[in-house]
Motif scaffolding. Structure first.
Motif, PDB file in Angstrom:
ATOM      1  N   HIS A 129      -2.891   6.868  -2.724  1.00 42.13           N
ATOM      2  CA  HIS A 129      -2.885   5.414  -2.503  1.00 42.13           C
ATOM      3  C   HIS A 129      -2.867   4.637  -3.810  1.00 42.13           C
ATOM      4  N   TYR A 130      -3.334   5.267  -4.876  1.00 43.17           N
ATOM      5  CA  TYR A 130      -3.553   4.548  -6.129  1.00 43.17           C
ATOM      6  C   TYR A 130      -2.559   4.939  -7.220  1.00 43.17           C
ATOM      7  N   ALA A 131      -1.584   5.745  -6.860  1.00 42.18           N
ATOM      8  CA  ALA A 131      -0.584   6.172  -7.837  1.00 42.18           C
ATOM      9  C   ALA A 131       0.120   4.988  -8.498  1.00 42.18           C
ATOM     10  N   PRO A 132       0.455   3.911  -7.756  1.00 46.02           N
ATOM     11  CA  PRO A 132       1.111   2.774  -8.424  1.00 46.02           C
ATOM     12  C   PRO A 132       0.235   2.087  -9.469  1.00 46.02           C
ATOM     13  N   VAL A 133      -1.084   2.147  -9.315  1.00 41.48           N
ATOM     14  CA  VAL A 133      -1.988   1.528 -10.292  1.00 41.48           C
ATOM     15  C   VAL A 133      -2.041   2.357 -11.564  1.00 41.48           C
ATOM     16  N   ARG A 180       0.377   3.790 -13.128  1.00 45.18           N
ATOM     17  CA  ARG A 180       1.551   3.678 -14.017  1.00 45.18           C
ATOM     18  C   ARG A 180       1.211   2.832 -15.239  1.00 45.18           C
ATOM     19  N   SER A 181       2.112   2.803 -16.217  1.00 43.15           N
ATOM     20  CA  SER A 181       1.911   1.966 -17.396  1.00 43.15           C
ATOM     21  C   SER A 181       1.874   0.497 -16.989  1.00 43.15           C
ATOM     22  N   LEU A 182       1.288  -0.335 -17.825  1.00 45.53           N
ATOM     23  CA  LEU A 182       0.992  -1.725 -17.481  1.00 45.53           C
ATOM     24  C   LEU A 182       2.136  -2.457 -16.799  1.00 45.53           C
ATOM     25  N   LEU A 183       3.311  -2.468 -17.407  1.00 44.08           N
ATOM     26  CA  LEU A 183       4.406  -3.286 -16.892  1.00 44.08           C
ATOM     27  C   LEU A 183       5.199  -2.593 -15.786  1.00 44.08           C
ATOM     28  N   GLU A 184       4.752  -1.407 -15.391  1.00 38.15           N
ATOM     29  CA  GLU A 184       5.322  -0.717 -14.239  1.00 38.15           C
ATOM     30  C   GLU A 184       4.326  -0.607 -13.088  1.00 38.15           C
ATOM     31  N   ALA A 185       3.068  -0.946 -13.356  1.00 35.42           N
ATOM     32  CA  ALA A 185       1.991  -0.694 -12.403  1.00 35.42           C
ATOM     33  C   ALA A 185       1.848  -1.806 -11.374  1.00 35.42           C
ATOM     34  N   GLU A 186       1.157  -1.467 -10.267  1.00 39.13           N
ATOM     35  CA  GLU A 186       0.742  -2.442  -9.275  1.00 39.13           C
ATOM     36  C   GLU A 186      -0.761  -2.667  -9.395  1.00 39.13           C
ATOM     37  N   THR A 187      -1.203  -3.794  -8.871  1.00 41.54           N
ATOM     38  CA  THR A 187      -2.634  -4.082  -8.842  1.00 41.54           C
ATOM     39  C   THR A 187      -3.313  -3.230  -7.771  1.00 41.54           C
ATOM     40  N   LEU A 188      -4.635  -3.214  -7.791  1.00 36.05           N
ATOM     41  CA  LEU A 188      -5.385  -2.444  -6.797  1.00 36.05           C
ATOM     42  C   LEU A 188      -5.099  -2.945  -5.383  1.00 36.05           C
ATOM     43  N   PRO A 189      -5.091  -2.065  -4.391  1.00 34.08           N
ATOM     44  CA  PRO A 189      -4.979  -2.517  -3.001  1.00 34.08           C
ATOM     45  C   PRO A 189      -6.133  -3.454  -2.648  1.00 34.08           C
ATOM     46  N   ALA A 190      -5.873  -4.370  -1.732  1.00 33.93           N
ATOM     47  CA  ALA A 190      -6.880  -5.377  -1.373  1.00 33.93           C
ATOM     48  C   ALA A 190      -8.171  -4.741  -0.875  1.00 33.93           C
ATOM     49  N   TRP A 191      -8.068  -3.568  -0.225  1.00 41.97           N
ATOM     50  CA  TRP A 191      -9.276  -2.974   0.347  1.00 41.97           C
ATOM     51  C   TRP A 191     -10.296  -2.586  -0.730  1.00 41.97           C
ATOM     52  N   CYS A 192      -9.856  -2.453  -1.980  1.00 41.04           N
ATOM     53  CA  CYS A 192     -10.796  -2.123  -3.049  1.00 41.04           C
ATOM     54  C   CYS A 192     -11.785  -3.253  -3.307  1.00 41.04           C
ATOM     55  N   TYR A 193     -11.474  -4.440  -2.803  1.00 39.53           N
ATOM     56  CA  TYR A 193     -12.323  -5.604  -3.009  1.00 39.53           C
ATOM     57  C   TYR A 193     -13.079  -6.028  -1.743  1.00 39.53           C
ATOM     58  N   ILE A 194     -12.793  -5.406  -0.602  1.00 36.22           N
ATOM     59  CA  ILE A 194     -13.441  -5.832   0.642  1.00 36.22           C
ATOM     60  C   ILE A 194     -14.054  -4.673   1.420  1.00 36.22           C
ATOM     61  N   SER A 195     -13.713  -3.449   1.081  1.00 26.67           N
ATOM     62  CA  SER A 195     -14.164  -2.289   1.845  1.00 26.67           C
ATOM     63  C   SER A 195     -15.609  -1.925   1.510  1.00 26.67           C
ATOM     64  N   GLU A 196     -16.429  -1.798   2.538  1.00 26.63           N
ATOM     65  CA  GLU A 196     -17.812  -1.352   2.343  1.00 26.63           C
ATOM     66  C   GLU A 196     -17.845   0.087   1.819  1.00 26.63           C
ATOM     67  N   ALA A 197     -16.944   0.929   2.307  1.00 23.96           N
ATOM     68  CA  ALA A 197     -16.910   2.325   1.871  1.00 23.96           C
ATOM     69  C   ALA A 197     -16.553   2.422   0.385  1.00 23.96           C
ATOM     70  N   PHE A 198     -15.564   1.636  -0.044  1.00 23.29           N
ATOM     71  CA  PHE A 198     -15.170   1.669  -1.447  1.00 23.29           C
ATOM     72  C   PHE A 198     -16.317   1.151  -2.320  1.00 23.29           C
ATOM     73  N   TYR A 199     -16.968   0.094  -1.872  1.00 23.60           N
ATOM     74  CA  TYR A 199     -18.089  -0.460  -2.629  1.00 23.60           C
ATOM     75  C   TYR A 199     -19.230   0.551  -2.735  1.00 23.60           C
ATOM     76  N   ARG A 200     -19.546   1.239  -1.623  1.00 27.28           N
ATOM     77  CA  ARG A 200     -20.627   2.212  -1.670  1.00 27.28           C
ATOM     78  C   ARG A 200     -20.308   3.341  -2.651  1.00 27.28           C
TER      79      ARG A 200
END
Length: 404
Positions: free
Chosen positions: A35-39, A41-61
């Motif tokens: 899921h995080y392979a696009p993040v 990549r090098s800066l100008l080829e990369a994507e930002t984190l998926p939105a769930w990284c900022y709202i998921s209780e599981a990710f936060y835990r």
């Protein structure tokens, strides 16, 4: 299903029924590195984190378990508890903590729960001769040892020496306090690497914290850290304040330790609004410190601003996937604080902080609202966001595992 692929009719139906729209879809295999392979990549080829990284209780835990419970976390200045018996109690990622200064003048940290049945013992801040549980009056000395346990005389095999408060590792660097919940982690100095030496000329040990201000914010801790460590937002978010300060932004500083940072070259203090004049320069400054301002981030969530005449910090206490506490502390050299006109001139600095910091707070909460949309998809990085990319990958290295 990606959160951007949710059916519009499902959103419309919930709105028509007076319900909140659905949250972004969170995959069951949220910790799959794919899921995080696009993040990665090098800066100008990369994507930002998926939105769930900022709202998921599981990710936060997982962040709490793999980051905050294992690293050195900044918790303010030692001059907040200057005298024996002074204490301050707070919650950090779900752990009740009490910091205090014992009778010998040593700063200690303990888990702030009674060893009897787990009641929180201390609250707020103040001065005490001992720590007394408000439930059954179990009483602990400033060294954490259990001194009194009324009613336990007939309990078989009960020994007060077995029921001291649980200690938390604590260490300091030039008056800055850090705690660590992991007894097996590296020491603070190893964690900071070359940071203390790099910024030694600011003479932090001789500084005085003159102001602390707290904010409760409805945003993920990473949202605020990312915002603080890029200048891309300044012309828009701070158009009437910080944008008026002329500056030359340099590439990110090279770091040897668990930190990263920015440096800007300019004239005049960054702690003042354009046109204001303030205190004299810190006399011990050398090298690049005499020509600009450093903005180091001590991973994961401690940001310093080091300018000609003072420093201030942004201290974050995560409170869940969508909430955090922000503490802003301001320090000046002792010789500056002792000036007869200190309070009068300080008002100019306070005006700057009280205008610019709420601007960052507001945009961070707005971003959090957007991240909770069912249609939010990862974006792309600009060349002005190198440290956002660094921060996100630092988090992934610990939550998901090092990139392969």
């Amino acid at each position: 299903m990606n959160q951007a692929q949710l059916r519009p009719e499902a959103v419309a139906a919930t709105r028509q029924a007076g319900l909140s729209p659905p949250l972004p879809q969170i995959p069951a295999d949220i910790f799959d590195p794919a899921h995080y392979a696009p993040v990665r990549r090098s800066l100008l080829e990369a994507e930002t984190l998926p939105a769930w990284c900022y709202i998921s209780e599981a990710f936060y835990r997982r962040e709490v378990e793999q980051i905050f419970l294992k690293v050195w976390n900044f918790v303010g200045r030692a001059d907040r508890i200057p005298s024996p018996g002074d204490y301050v109690a707070f919650d950090f990622v779900g752990v009740p903590v009490v910091l205090l200064r014992d009778k010998q003048g040593e700063v200690r940290a303990f888990v702030n729960t009674c060893r009897h049945r787990g009641t929180q013992i201390m609250s707020g801040e103040g001065n005490c001769a001992a720590l007394r549980c408000p439930y059954h009056s179990w009483t602990y000395g400033l060294d954490g040892r259990l001194r009194g346990a009324p009613g336990m005389e007939d309990t078989v095999g009960f020994d007060k020496s077995d029921y001291a408060l649980q200690p938390i590792r604590i260490d300091s660097w030039d008056g800055f306090l850090f705690i660590n919940f992991d007894p097996d982690s590296i020491g603070l100095r190893e964690y900071l690497g070359d940071l203390p030496e790099r910024f030694a000329c600011y003479n932090f040990a001789d500084m005085v914290c003159v102001r602390r201000k707290e904010y409760d914010l409805a945003c993920n801790w990473k949202v605020y850290v990312e915002n603080a460590m890029e200048s891309y937002h300044v012309p828009t978010v701070h158009g009437l304040t910080l944008q008026k300060q002329k500056r030359d932004i340099n590439p990110p500083i090279a770091a040897n330790g668990e930190y990263c940072g920015l440096y800007t070259r300019h004239i005049g203090s960054r702690a003042l609004l354009a046109g204001d004049t303030g205190f004299p320069y810190i006399p011990t400054l050398t090298g690049e410190a005499t020509e600009g301002t450093f903005y180091p981030l001590i991973f994961p969530s401690t940001m310093f601003a080091l300018t000609y005449d003072c420093m201030w910090w942004l201290e974050i206490h995560p409170r869940g996937p969508s909430h955090m506490k922000l503490i802003v502390g301001s320090c000046f050299p002792r010789s500056t604080v002792e000036r007869g006109d200190f309070d009068e001139v300080l008002a100019k600095y306070v005006r700057r902080w009280d205008q610019s910091i709420p601007e960052d707070n507001d945009i961070s909460e707005r971003q959090q609202l957007g991240l909770a949309s069912p249609f939010t998809a990862p974006g792309r990085f600009s060349a002005l966001e190198p440290l956002v990319h660094v921060i996100d990958n630092w988090v992934l290295d610990r939550v998901i595992g090092p990139a392969r």
